[in-house]
Design a protein around this motif. Sequence first.
Motif, mmCIF file in Angstrom:
data_model
loop_
_atom_site.group_PDB
_atom_site.id
_atom_site.type_symbol
_atom_site.label_atom_id
_atom_site.label_comp_id
_atom_site.label_asym_id
_atom_site.label_seq_id
_atom_site.Cartn_x
_atom_site.Cartn_y
_atom_site.Cartn_z
ATOM 1 N N UNK A 87 5.995 -13.850 39.945
ATOM 2 C CA UNK A 87 7.458 -14.114 39.988
ATOM 3 C C UNK A 87 7.902 -13.088 41.052
ATOM 4 N N UNK A 88 9.105 -13.543 41.478
ATOM 5 C CA UNK A 88 9.980 -12.673 42.154
ATOM 6 C C UNK A 88 10.888 -11.790 41.128
ATOM 7 N N UNK A 89 11.206 -10.585 41.734
ATOM 8 C CA UNK A 89 12.267 -9.896 40.779
ATOM 9 C C UNK A 89 13.628 -10.447 41.473
ATOM 10 N N UNK A 90 14.648 -11.030 40.560
ATOM 11 C CA UNK A 90 15.568 -11.835 41.074
ATOM 12 C C UNK A 90 17.005 -10.851 40.684
ATOM 13 N N UNK A 91 17.781 -10.782 41.471
ATOM 14 C CA UNK A 91 19.114 -9.975 41.081
ATOM 15 C C UNK A 91 19.892 -10.859 40.248
ATOM 16 N N UNK A 134 19.088 -14.896 47.888
ATOM 17 C CA UNK A 134 19.828 -13.840 48.010
ATOM 18 C C UNK A 134 19.034 -12.718 48.615
ATOM 19 N N UNK A 135 17.543 -12.773 48.199
ATOM 20 C CA UNK A 135 16.836 -11.843 48.788
ATOM 21 C C UNK A 135 16.191 -12.062 49.891
ATOM 22 N N UNK A 136 16.063 -13.554 50.068
ATOM 23 C CA UNK A 136 15.749 -13.840 51.558
ATOM 24 C C UNK A 136 16.970 -13.386 52.826
ATOM 25 N N UNK A 137 18.214 -13.647 52.345
ATOM 26 C CA UNK A 137 19.146 -13.306 53.325
ATOM 27 C C UNK A 137 19.255 -11.645 53.339
ATOM 28 N N UNK A 138 19.138 -10.940 52.338
ATOM 29 C CA UNK A 138 19.007 -9.567 52.585
ATOM 30 C C UNK A 138 18.032 -9.088 53.211
#
Length: 350
Positions: A17-21, A290-294
Amino acid sequence: MFSHDRKRRPLGVGLTALAISAALALTGCAANGGGDGGDGEGDGDGGNLAITFLPKNLGNPYFDTSNAGGEEAIEEFGGTYAEVGPSEASPTSQVSFIQTAAQQGVGGLVVSANDPEAICDALNEARDAGVKVVTFDSDTNPECRDLFINQATAEGIAKSQVDLIAEQIGDEGQIAILSASANATNQNAWIELMEEDLAANHPNIELVETVYGDDDDQTSFDKTAALLQTYPELKGIISPTTVGIAAAARYLSTSEYKGQVALTGLGTPNQMREYVEDGTVTAFALWNPADLGYLAAFATKALIEGEITGEEGDSFDAGKLGEYEVGADGVVLLGDPFVFDAENIGDFDF
């Protein structure tokens, strides 16, 4: 950030899993949103950190979220953020925005390509003018950009969706795919791999048709209705697009097919929560947009400041996401997809 020990459902291929904000604001057009480009006045110490995000189309919740992540990153490192884009995701609709951003002297352009070739000339003209070009979500031909920020491997995305639909329909029966535009690089790559996986590993599942909703809510809704009318024995739909899966779920949720026809694909928790909770959808997958854009924003910064050139083996810091390395063909991989279901969807807000 959500911790890695929250309740989750692992993918059959062992994806982590990805850590998600938490609580990401789904902003629409920030800064110069909807205009023609940035102002070229980024104040970073290492170069022109005016960075413009160009999604496939404006008003798309997926890109609202990914671009919000980009804006967060750019604010962190002191750059200037802008978002521009067309209203419709057609092959050439991004060309004028690329040209205008280059003319305005932005330092970096972050693009999700509607077509792998149609925008190449405009992108290379921008690069010739000194603009660093990073693609994310959907790539161009590699010679048209400096880096591609890939959300997950195409193989992992394709297999996760096939595994989900196979589980939900008992590994047999007719299914269809509701895609975005026919020219979308990422969609076509995933679909090709899904077809290969189905043929090799799921002989009792028949893919009857792939249709295209053009990442438009009403078109995707109508395509869902048409599929169910055309194929009365249809048991499942895969929609590897956030617009498509939400529109299909909306149709199914009030139809006689609710609970009878399975739906999975790629969606955001906030879009899909009501459909998971009411039983229309069992499970779906996605990375954190959001992580992708970050990550795309920090990669652009690294290019602008000369920290990396886009060569394989280059590494750069991506703020809260940590260190990343450039792979073959100038590709940076965010991570693996995550499966959302009734047990965990309440833990996420994006």
